[in-house]
Design a protein around this motif. Sequence first.
Motif, PDB file in Angstrom:
ATOM      1  N   LEU A  50      39.005 -12.540  -6.755  1.00  0.00           N
ATOM      2  CA  LEU A  50      38.367 -13.433  -7.714  1.00  0.00           C
ATOM      3  C   LEU A  50      38.710 -13.029  -9.147  1.00  0.00           C
ATOM      4  O   LEU A  50      38.949 -13.883 -10.008  1.00  0.00           O
ATOM      5  CB  LEU A  50      36.847 -13.423  -7.513  1.00  0.00           C
ATOM      6  CG  LEU A  50      36.346 -13.831  -6.128  1.00  0.00           C
ATOM      7  CD1 LEU A  50      34.823 -13.921  -6.118  1.00  0.00           C
ATOM      8  CD2 LEU A  50      36.959 -15.148  -5.690  1.00  0.00           C
ATOM      9  N   VAL A  51      38.739 -11.723  -9.422  1.00  0.00           N
ATOM     10  CA  VAL A  51      39.099 -11.255 -10.766  1.00  0.00           C
ATOM     11  C   VAL A  51      40.537 -11.642 -11.099  1.00  0.00           C
ATOM     12  O   VAL A  51      40.845 -12.065 -12.225  1.00  0.00           O
ATOM     13  CB  VAL A  51      38.894  -9.732 -10.874  1.00  0.00           C
ATOM     14  CG1 VAL A  51      39.455  -9.194 -12.189  1.00  0.00           C
ATOM     15  CG2 VAL A  51      37.414  -9.392 -10.769  1.00  0.00           C
ATOM     16  N   LEU A  52      41.441 -11.509 -10.124  1.00  0.00           N
ATOM     17  CA  LEU A  52      42.831 -11.904 -10.354  1.00  0.00           C
ATOM     18  C   LEU A  52      42.943 -13.391 -10.692  1.00  0.00           C
ATOM     19  O   LEU A  52      43.711 -13.789 -11.579  1.00  0.00           O
ATOM     20  CB  LEU A  52      43.674 -11.584  -9.117  1.00  0.00           C
ATOM     21  CG  LEU A  52      44.001 -10.111  -8.855  1.00  0.00           C
ATOM     22  CD1 LEU A  52      44.878  -9.986  -7.615  1.00  0.00           C
ATOM     23  CD2 LEU A  52      44.705  -9.491 -10.057  1.00  0.00           C
ATOM     24  N   LEU A  53      42.194 -14.215  -9.990  1.00  0.00           N
ATOM     25  CA  LEU A  53      42.238 -15.655 -10.262  1.00  0.00           C
ATOM     26  C   LEU A  53      41.727 -15.972 -11.659  1.00  0.00           C
ATOM     27  O   LEU A  53      42.295 -16.813 -12.366  1.00  0.00           O
ATOM     28  CB  LEU A  53      41.413 -16.406  -9.207  1.00  0.00           C
ATOM     29  CG  LEU A  53      42.059 -16.543  -7.829  1.00  0.00           C
ATOM     30  CD1 LEU A  53      41.057 -17.107  -6.829  1.00  0.00           C
ATOM     31  CD2 LEU A  53      43.279 -17.458  -7.906  1.00  0.00           C
ATOM     32  N   ARG A  54      40.640 -15.319 -12.081  1.00  0.00           N
ATOM     33  CA  ARG A  54      40.126 -15.552 -13.422  1.00  0.00           C
ATOM     34  C   ARG A  54      41.132 -15.097 -14.483  1.00  0.00           C
ATOM     35  O   ARG A  54      41.271 -15.718 -15.540  1.00  0.00           O
ATOM     36  CB  ARG A  54      38.792 -14.831 -13.596  1.00  0.00           C
ATOM     37  CG  ARG A  54      37.623 -15.464 -12.846  1.00  0.00           C
ATOM     38  CD  ARG A  54      37.227 -16.805 -13.451  1.00  0.00           C
ATOM     39  NE  ARG A  54      36.809 -16.656 -14.835  1.00  0.00           N
ATOM     40  CZ  ARG A  54      35.558 -16.410 -15.223  1.00  0.00           C
ATOM     41  NH1 ARG A  54      34.590 -16.289 -14.309  1.00  0.00           N
ATOM     42  NH2 ARG A  54      35.259 -16.297 -16.491  1.00  0.00           N
ATOM     43  N   ALA A  55      41.857 -14.006 -14.221  1.00  0.00           N
ATOM     44  CA  ALA A  55      42.879 -13.543 -15.163  1.00  0.00           C
ATOM     45  C   ALA A  55      44.015 -14.552 -15.270  1.00  0.00           C
ATOM     46  O   ALA A  55      44.542 -14.811 -16.366  1.00  0.00           O
ATOM     47  CB  ALA A  55      43.411 -12.180 -14.721  1.00  0.00           C
ATOM     48  N   ALA A  56      44.403 -15.146 -14.140  1.00  0.00           N
ATOM     49  CA  ALA A  56      45.450 -16.170 -14.164  1.00  0.00           C
ATOM     50  C   ALA A  56      45.004 -17.388 -14.984  1.00  0.00           C
ATOM     51  O   ALA A  56      45.804 -17.984 -15.717  1.00  0.00           O
ATOM     52  CB  ALA A  56      45.804 -16.590 -12.732  1.00  0.00           C
TER      53      ALA A  56
END
Length: 522
Positions: free
Chosen positions: A208-214
């Motif tokens: 989820l953190v990776l998606l928000r960073a993208a």
Amino acid sequence: MTRSSGASTPPPKTLAAARAAGGQLLARNTLLNVAGQVIPLLVAVVAIPVLVRHLGTGGYGVLSIAFAALGFFGILDLGLGRATVHAVADHLGPEGAGKLPGIVWTSVFALLAVGTAMGAAAAAMVPVVLPWLRMAPALVIPARNALWLLCAGLPVLLAGDGLRGVLQAVHRFDLVNYIRGPAASLLFAVAALAAWRGVGVEGVVFLLVLLRAAATVGYLVAVLVVLPAVRAQVRPARNMLRRLFSFGGWVMAANVTGALFTYLERFFIAAVLSVGTLTYYAIPIDLVSRGSVLPASLGSALFPFFSQHSGDPAGRVRAATLRGVRFTVFCMAPLTAFLLACGGEILRLWLGAAFAAASTRVVQVLAVAFFFNAFGFIPYAAIQALDHPAWKAWLDMTLLPIYAVAVWVLLLRTGLVGAAWAKLLFSAVDCGVLFLLAGRLRAVAWRDYCSASFLRVAGLGVGVLGASVALPVLGCHGIGLLAAECGVLTLYAILFWYYAADAEETAIPRRLWARLSAASLS
């Protein structure tokens, strides 16, 4: 400060046309916001049962706390995200355009710094908070790791919120939702897929953190395309820092207290009852709060509009406020009516009879609470945009201690439904006081709400609520109840269209259909 509305107020003959154009802009931006969040809502409906099944009620309870922490971390930006929208919208005129790059980069760099500091402080607090939550020993380490991952990603997450605010300020809600919609949809879909494949809570949160960073990268690219001057002047403006922090400080205070109002009872439930029991509250409130996509989308569209036209509170701002209240009645009355009548049946079909038995009353009480909460978005946006962000902060700081005591006492006496009743009571009080404060700023004129046009809208809203509450009393249950409620809502829509909607409201779907038709032919 530059005020576009104050600098060039239209003459009387063109004022009505200007307000109509403003109404069309608000309708467009609101519909874009709604569209950008409807698909994630549908994905969440499918994903939540998968998450509960594969993570268990305890694991989903931990994930719910992680989502609550993510929402709370989103307001740890010292109000800079909201201050950025206000400052950019206030400088959209020709005389303020040269200051836009400085505002944007000041906001981005400040948010990265604030996110780093806040993330470190929050990470240090995780071991202090966890012992207060009643959970299975096997969940303690995954919960700790999940929260630490969120803390590590906080700088990038906050920077993304600021960049999204820049796009909102220039009314590019299309780009905002082209990025936010897919990112939010993937958030639930990836979480469910990962849980199905056996990934634990901390692995799900990492994704989820990776998606928000993208998504943050996407917002940055969009800002650089929409405001080319931002690419040429990549440096902060020190003279803007004080203004952003001055406005944002009070916004931050209101955001923190608002987040405590939103999530406090979840932590109380986990402490007083258990993390597993929290699931029977978290899913109903997540379900009901999805209806806030409509008023929240409207509030997002109203804030930059109010900021741009803050020099005309009794004109454009007041007209837009009335339009927003009409829209909220139209949307929230049938949604609340549906949850009151069919919320229990939806839970039964979705998650089973046992879950429905534990959560039906919670859903019904929360539905009314979020009905009041929906109207609060409008005066809240007006108060902040008209340069009084401190008012909301002081209101929340006054109510919060009383709310905390009420939640604790009602939880001990009546269980989960007590937390819902506390939220209903304070949502109603908060909404009423916000409208009174907006009235002091001339953003609300009470005589507007005594007109025959508005009373027709309000009467239909009361009618659909009353009819829906009466259906179970009259013996409607199961599929018959769902069918009868659909009939009530269809009748409501027909009566609104032919009896209560004004010319501008009936024109909006026609214009939208015309644009869609033209796009399909081109």
